[in-house]
Design a protein around this motif. Structure first.
Motif, PDB file in Angstrom:
ATOM      1  N   UNK A 293     -15.672 -15.355  20.139  1.00  0.00           N
ATOM      2  CA  UNK A 293     -14.487 -15.532  19.294  1.00  0.00           C
ATOM      3  C   UNK A 293     -14.778 -15.078  17.860  1.00  0.00           C
ATOM      4  N   UNK A 294     -15.925 -15.451  17.347  1.00  0.00           N
ATOM      5  CA  UNK A 294     -16.322 -15.053  15.993  1.00  0.00           C
ATOM      6  C   UNK A 294     -16.290 -13.533  15.849  1.00  0.00           C
ATOM      7  N   UNK A 295     -16.888 -12.835  16.787  1.00  0.00           N
ATOM      8  CA  UNK A 295     -16.961 -11.379  16.708  1.00  0.00           C
ATOM      9  C   UNK A 295     -15.588 -10.729  16.901  1.00  0.00           C
ATOM     10  N   UNK A 296     -14.763 -11.334  17.745  1.00  0.00           N
ATOM     11  CA  UNK A 296     -13.402 -10.826  17.954  1.00  0.00           C
ATOM     12  C   UNK A 296     -12.608 -10.898  16.649  1.00  0.00           C
ATOM     13  N   UNK A 297     -12.694 -12.046  15.978  1.00  0.00           N
ATOM     14  CA  UNK A 297     -11.946 -12.232  14.736  1.00  0.00           C
ATOM     15  C   UNK A 297     -12.465 -11.328  13.637  1.00  0.00           C
ATOM     16  N   UNK A 298     -13.771 -11.270  13.461  1.00  0.00           N
ATOM     17  CA  UNK A 298     -14.330 -10.475  12.366  1.00  0.00           C
ATOM     18  C   UNK A 298     -14.035  -8.989  12.558  1.00  0.00           C
ATOM     19  N   UNK A 299     -14.025  -8.530  13.797  1.00  0.00           N
ATOM     20  CA  UNK A 299     -13.684  -7.141  14.069  1.00  0.00           C
ATOM     21  C   UNK A 299     -12.213  -6.877  13.778  1.00  0.00           C
ATOM     22  N   UNK A 300     -11.352  -7.820  14.155  1.00  0.00           N
ATOM     23  CA  UNK A 300      -9.919  -7.683  13.850  1.00  0.00           C
ATOM     24  C   UNK A 300      -9.678  -7.625  12.346  1.00  0.00           C
ATOM     25  N   UNK A 301     -10.338  -8.512  11.603  1.00  0.00           N
ATOM     26  CA  UNK A 301     -10.158  -8.534  10.153  1.00  0.00           C
ATOM     27  C   UNK A 301     -10.577  -7.199   9.546  1.00  0.00           C
ATOM     28  N   UNK A 302     -11.754  -6.717   9.930  1.00  0.00           N
ATOM     29  CA  UNK A 302     -12.235  -5.453   9.392  1.00  0.00           C
ATOM     30  C   UNK A 302     -11.296  -4.299   9.691  1.00  0.00           C
TER      31      UNK A 302
ATOM     32  N   UNK B 172      -1.531 -13.374  10.083  1.00  0.00           N
ATOM     33  CA  UNK B 172      -0.738 -13.398  11.307  1.00  0.00           C
ATOM     34  C   UNK B 172      -1.182 -12.365  12.319  1.00  0.00           C
ATOM     35  N   UNK B 173      -1.644 -11.222  11.837  1.00  0.00           N
ATOM     36  CA  UNK B 173      -2.104 -10.176  12.746  1.00  0.00           C
ATOM     37  C   UNK B 173      -3.557 -10.368  13.178  1.00  0.00           C
ATOM     38  N   UNK B 174      -4.338 -11.083  12.379  1.00  0.00           N
ATOM     39  CA  UNK B 174      -5.730 -11.355  12.759  1.00  0.00           C
ATOM     40  C   UNK B 174      -5.784 -12.125  14.067  1.00  0.00           C
TER      41      UNK B 174
END
Length: 205
Positions: free
Chosen positions: A62-71, A181-183
């Motif tokens: 989950x951490x990696x999914x979110x951080x990749x989305x943010x970037x 919202x998109x993250x």
């Protein structure tokens, strides 16, 4: 008592759906640098150091999914607004004189390259680790974004201390609520397409 090597081995055996933190006290700067060198080929682990305290994190899926989305989304915004940027990912920033070192989840220099990033981004899934904001303060990183509980908290370095921000000093037109919202979208590609369109619409107003 387990050695650091044995603790690391246990850390690396965990399942990818959980996040693991390893905190070790009384670590010298030389030991910290030696560990960085030993783990140079392991880009998965995140390492932070604050005045003798070492934190090693094995991030969750989950951490990696979110951080990749943010970037990805931040870079879409930078591209669409024609903001010159230099993405430095999880580069290790460290300084022996202040006994601090950290690897952001994502980080950026805006307009030109600099020794430390203008913006560092941290995804917080598991609490209880090192005070990363104190590390960034010692390294003189101007702006830090934390993603926690599905929203952003921003801090700006002012006269040696961090103050909370409602908007980024470097990207003042960025709507952080819209970005958030998109993250959390379960479909990253759809999120990027829709976010890009939103930015274009906003710029046309």
């Amino acid at each position: 008592m387990l050695s650091i090597a044995e603790k690391l081995d246990n850390l690396q055996r965990h399942t990818t759906d959980s996040e693991q933190l390893l905190i070790i006290n009384d670590i010298s700067w030389q030991m910290y640098e030696s560990l960085l060198e030993d783990l140079a080929d392991n880009s998965y682990l995140r390492i932070a150091y604050l005045e003798g305290i070492l934190e090693i994190m094995s991030p969750s899926r989950r951490h990696e999914f979110i951080k990749t989305n943010i970037g990805r989304l931040v870079e879409v915004y930078l591209e669409e607004t024609r903001t010159r940027f230099y993405g430095l990912g999880s580069t290790t920033f460290r300084q022996e004189t202040v006994a601090r070192g950290i690897e952001p989840d994502e980080c950026y220099c805006i307009n030109c390259e600099k020794p430390v990033p203008d913006i560092a981004i941290e995804v917080v899934v598991t609490s209880g680790g090192i005070n990363s904001l104190e590390i960034y303060r010692g390294l003189q990183v101007p702006e830090v974004w934390f993603w926690e509980n599905n929203c952003f908290s921003l801090y700006y370095l002012d006269n040696g201390n961090y103050q909370t921000l409602a908007r980024s000093r470097f990207l003042p037109q960025l709507d952080l609520s819209l970005l958030a919202g998109y993250v959390v979208s379960p479909e990253p590609m759809d999120a990027v397409i829709e976010f890009r369109q939103k930015i274009r619409e906003q710029r046309q107003k």
